[in-house]
Design a protein around this motif. Sequence first.
Motif, PDB file in Angstrom:
ATOM      1  N   SER A 129       0.823  -1.211   0.000  1.00 50.19           N
ATOM      2  CA  SER A 129       0.000   0.000   0.000  1.00 50.19           C
ATOM      3  C   SER A 129       0.859   1.264   0.000  1.00 50.19           C
ATOM      4  CB  SER A 129      -0.919  -0.002   1.220  1.00 50.19           C
ATOM      5  OG  SER A 129      -0.189  -0.269   2.391  1.00 50.19           O
TER       6      SER A 129
ATOM      7  N   TYR B  71      11.780   3.021  -0.772  1.00 48.90           N
ATOM      8  CA  TYR B  71      11.156   1.684  -0.666  1.00 48.90           C
ATOM      9  C   TYR B  71       9.958   1.581  -1.603  1.00 48.90           C
ATOM     10  CZ  TYR B  71       8.088  -1.908   1.356  1.00 48.90           C
ATOM     11  OH  TYR B  71       7.232  -2.976   1.532  1.00 48.90           O
TER      12      TYR B  71
ATOM     13  N   PHE C 235      -1.910  -4.006   2.531  1.00 46.44           N
ATOM     14  CA  PHE C 235      -1.814  -2.941   3.521  1.00 46.44           C
ATOM     15  C   PHE C 235      -1.099  -3.517   4.751  1.00 46.44           C
ATOM     16  CE2 PHE C 235      -4.348   0.753   1.985  1.00 46.44           C
ATOM     17  CZ  PHE C 235      -4.532   0.275   0.700  1.00 46.44           C
TER      18      PHE C 235
ATOM     19  N   THR D  87      11.256  -3.010  14.961  1.00 47.37           N
ATOM     20  CA  THR D  87      11.332  -1.569  14.685  1.00 47.37           C
ATOM     21  C   THR D  87      10.112  -1.039  13.930  1.00 47.37           C
ATOM     22  OG1 THR D  87      12.576  -1.951  12.645  1.00 47.37           O
ATOM     23  CG2 THR D  87      13.866  -1.575  14.650  1.00 47.37           C
ATOM     24  N   PHE D  88       9.136  -1.885  13.636  1.00 45.45           N
ATOM     25  CA  PHE D  88       7.885  -1.375  13.048  1.00 45.45           C
ATOM     26  C   PHE D  88       7.006  -0.858  14.189  1.00 45.45           C
ATOM     27  CE2 PHE D  88       9.616  -4.375  10.011  1.00 45.45           C
ATOM     28  CZ  PHE D  88       9.592  -3.614   8.847  1.00 45.45           C
TER      29      PHE D  88
ATOM     30  N   LEU E 238       8.567   7.990  20.006  1.00 43.89           N
ATOM     31  CA  LEU E 238       7.924   7.751  18.709  1.00 43.89           C
ATOM     32  C   LEU E 238       8.115   8.956  17.785  1.00 43.89           C
ATOM     33  CD1 LEU E 238       4.548   6.188  19.932  1.00 43.89           C
ATOM     34  CD2 LEU E 238       6.442   4.966  18.846  1.00 43.89           C
TER      35      LEU E 238
ATOM     36  N   ASN F 169       5.988  10.355  14.017  1.00 40.44           N
ATOM     37  CA  ASN F 169       4.712  10.978  13.643  1.00 40.44           C
ATOM     38  C   ASN F 169       3.529  10.131  14.130  1.00 40.44           C
ATOM     39  OD1 ASN F 169       2.542  12.177  12.402  1.00 40.44           O
ATOM     40  ND2 ASN F 169       3.126  11.529  10.331  1.00 40.44           N
TER      41      ASN F 169
ATOM     42  N   VAL G 108      -1.536   6.268  14.636  1.00 39.24           N
ATOM     43  CA  VAL G 108      -0.541   5.666  15.542  1.00 39.24           C
ATOM     44  C   VAL G 108      -0.917   5.995  16.993  1.00 39.24           C
ATOM     45  CG1 VAL G 108       1.911   5.731  16.216  1.00 39.24           C
ATOM     46  CG2 VAL G 108       1.288   5.727  13.775  1.00 39.24           C
TER      47      VAL G 108
ATOM     48  N   GLU H 158       6.408  11.631   4.247  1.00 42.20           N
ATOM     49  CA  GLU H 158       5.555  10.705   5.013  1.00 42.20           C
ATOM     50  C   GLU H 158       4.345  10.269   4.183  1.00 42.20           C
ATOM     51  OE1 GLU H 158       4.741   8.374   7.050  1.00 42.20           O
ATOM     52  OE2 GLU H 158       4.853   9.331   9.023  1.00 42.20           O
ATOM     53  N   VAL H 159       3.862   9.090   4.469  1.00 43.24           N
ATOM     54  CA  VAL H 159       2.570   8.635   3.939  1.00 43.24           C
ATOM     55  C   VAL H 159       1.572   8.836   5.071  1.00 43.24           C
ATOM     56  CG1 VAL H 159       1.271   6.610   3.185  1.00 43.24           C
ATOM     57  CG2 VAL H 159       3.578   7.019   2.307  1.00 43.24           C
TER      58      VAL H 159
HETATM   59  O1  G4F Z   1       5.275   0.569  11.243  1.00 41.63           O
HETATM   60  P1  G4F Z   1       5.843   1.409  10.184  1.00 41.63           P
HETATM   61  O2  G4F Z   1       7.323   1.539  10.112  1.00 41.63           O
HETATM   62  O3  G4F Z   1       5.220   0.892   8.824  1.00 41.63           O
HETATM   63  P2  G4F Z   1       5.087   1.534   7.356  1.00 41.63           P
HETATM   64  O4  G4F Z   1       6.044   2.634   7.143  1.00 41.63           O
HETATM   65  O5  G4F Z   1       3.642   1.845   7.158  1.00 41.63           O
HETATM   66  O6  G4F Z   1       5.538   0.317   6.431  1.00 41.63           O
HETATM   67  C1  G4F Z   1       5.079  -1.002   6.685  1.00 41.63           C
HETATM   68  O7  G4F Z   1       3.863  -1.210   5.987  1.00 41.63           O
HETATM   69  C2  G4F Z   1       3.981  -1.121   4.543  1.00 41.63           C
HETATM   70  C3  G4F Z   1       2.579  -1.352   3.970  1.00 41.63           C
HETATM   71  O8  G4F Z   1       1.892  -0.131   3.934  1.00 41.63           O
HETATM   72  C4  G4F Z   1       4.964  -2.181   4.089  1.00 41.63           C
HETATM   73  F1  G4F Z   1       5.071  -2.150   2.721  1.00 41.63           F
HETATM   74  C5  G4F Z   1       6.330  -1.939   4.713  1.00 41.63           C
HETATM   75  O9  G4F Z   1       7.207  -3.004   4.331  1.00 41.63           O
HETATM   76  C6  G4F Z   1       6.175  -1.970   6.244  1.00 41.63           C
HETATM   77  O10 G4F Z   1       5.819  -3.274   6.630  1.00 41.63           O
HETATM   78  O11 G4F Z   1       5.265   2.904  10.311  1.00 41.63           O
HETATM   79  C7  G4F Z   1       3.878   3.151  10.330  1.00 41.63           C
HETATM   80  C8  G4F Z   1       3.649   4.630  10.605  1.00 41.63           C
HETATM   81  C9  G4F Z   1       4.477   5.559   9.713  1.00 41.63           C
HETATM   82  O12 G4F Z   1       3.677   6.618   9.287  1.00 41.63           O
HETATM   83  C10 G4F Z   1       5.571   6.082  10.627  1.00 41.63           C
HETATM   84  O13 G4F Z   1       6.060   7.379  10.297  1.00 41.63           O
HETATM   85  O14 G4F Z   1       4.070   4.899  11.943  1.00 41.63           O
HETATM   86  C11 G4F Z   1       4.834   6.085  11.942  1.00 41.63           C
HETATM   87  N1  G4F Z   1       5.706   6.072  13.127  1.00 41.63           N
HETATM   88  C12 G4F Z   1       5.612   6.933  14.172  1.00 41.63           C
HETATM   89  N2  G4F Z   1       6.569   6.662  15.066  1.00 41.63           N
HETATM   90  C13 G4F Z   1       6.731   5.234  13.349  1.00 41.63           C
HETATM   91  C14 G4F Z   1       7.273   5.614  14.569  1.00 41.63           C
HETATM   92  N3  G4F Z   1       7.215   4.211  12.623  1.00 41.63           N
HETATM   93  C15 G4F Z   1       8.263   3.519  13.128  1.00 41.63           C
HETATM   94  N4  G4F Z   1       8.742   2.454  12.449  1.00 41.63           N
HETATM   95  N5  G4F Z   1       8.857   3.874  14.332  1.00 41.63           N
HETATM   96  C16 G4F Z   1       8.386   4.908  15.085  1.00 41.63           C
HETATM   97  O15 G4F Z   1       8.930   5.202  16.137  1.00 41.63           O
END
Ligand code: G4F
Length: 340
Positions: free
Chosen positions: A134, A156, A184, A194-195, A217, A219, A258, A303-304
């Motif tokens: 997504s 990415y 998604f 780290t996700f 954290l 955003n 989030v 950012e998305v």
């Molecule tokens: O958990 P995220 O790092 O996932 P993101 O960027 O949505 O990507 C994941 O999902 C995609 C599918 O849409 C996959 F293709 C990809 O491989 C991966 O699995 O971040 C989710 C949201 C982002 O907007 C980020 O900016 O959370 C926000 N966020 C806020 N604080 C954070 C943090 N993300 C991370 N990783 N760490 C934080 O401290």
Amino acid sequence: MKKKIALIYGVTGQDGAYLAKLLINKNYIVHGVKRRSSSLNTSRIDDIYRDPHEERNFYLHYGDLSDSLSILKTIKKIQPDEIYNLGAQSHVGVSFEVPEYTANVDAIGTLRILDSIKTLGLEKKTKYYQAGTSEMFGATKPPQNEKSIFYPRSPYAVAKLYAHWITINYREAYDIFACNGILFNHESPIRGETFVTKKIVSGLCAIVKKKNSKLYLGNIYAKRDWGHAKDYVVAMWKMLNKKKPKDYVIATGKQYSVKTFVNLVAKELNIRIIWKGSGLNEKGYWGNKSIIEIDKRYFRPTEVNSLKGNAQLARKELKWKPKYNITALIKEMIKADFNS
Ligand code: G4F
Ligand code: NAP
């Protein structure tokens, strides 16, 4: 009846582990490719690995998506009925740090597999699944479906968009049964640390257990459509077991920020977070202690902001729908983390 043979790139990752188990339960022989690393990287699949001297339905091979020779040799040796390409540098934030590597593995790695299928003359035998995302929709307004415009917002997502179109091109040019799953976000107890979902669950569990005192954290206003990986690997298998290859969006259709995810996890842990301040100074308090703070290092250059999928096509044609909702997902993640 002859067992089907599947080859999984990314078998050591979250989805690879769930998919390998699903296919073994469906009586497949499963081969997985793992990278050589100086420390063990097979913890998610150790429970299905058997001693090479025993009868087996699960095999591991060394390889890498940046290595054409190993890809060609592995596919030639295994002659798989189905290939699932789940291998990737999958962290959006990290892709800004290593854009060239991300393109090599996520974009050209896809080409390497598809071209190996063609070079080996396996176009009629081997079906191909591409782990699309997504993130490719990026700045496009939700809800997003198969017809929505792509507007990638990270190295990415740009690499994955190449992978998406090269998969379609090889399907149309060489008649390979190749599908893009546009998935998604999907999470689980074995999600990478780290996700954001796993980071929040582990961080808050550690604070409640008094093993840590703060969670940082980025955003917290980004919105995502979060499902469970166990549901999503079923959709991958269904795509390759349809009569005709097609691309499908897989999503729950529900969206949370989030910050809301933090509040939902806190609720399950029986703690109440009071938010004060704004921007980089916003803080989450438990009683009089500030336990959540914002750190700008976790913000991305682009950012998305808002993802929410419309998976009507998959519901209709694949008869796929998620079993987990957000609460069931969070409960399972907390249970696994709290007891670890
Ligand atoms: O958990 P995220 O790092 O996932 P993101 O960027 O949505 O990507 C994941 O999902 C995609 C599918 O849409 C996959 F293709 C990809 O491989 C991966 O699995 O971040 C989710 C949201 C982002 O907007 C980020 O900016 O959370 C926000 N966020 C806020 N604080 C954070 C943090 N993300 C991370 N990783 N760490 C934080 O401290
Ligand atoms: P993950 O947990 O990060 O797993 C990625 C897998 O790829 C791991 O097995 C990793 O090996 C392997 N890998 C990394 N670089 C490689 C290379 N150079 N050569 C071969 N293998 C390599 O990701 P996931 O969450 O399971 O996601 C699976 C796939 O779906 C990825 O392609 C991801 O981009 C995509 N996707 C994920 C989501 C999601 O929300 N989870 C949504 C849409 C799309 P190591 O274990 O050695 O690191």
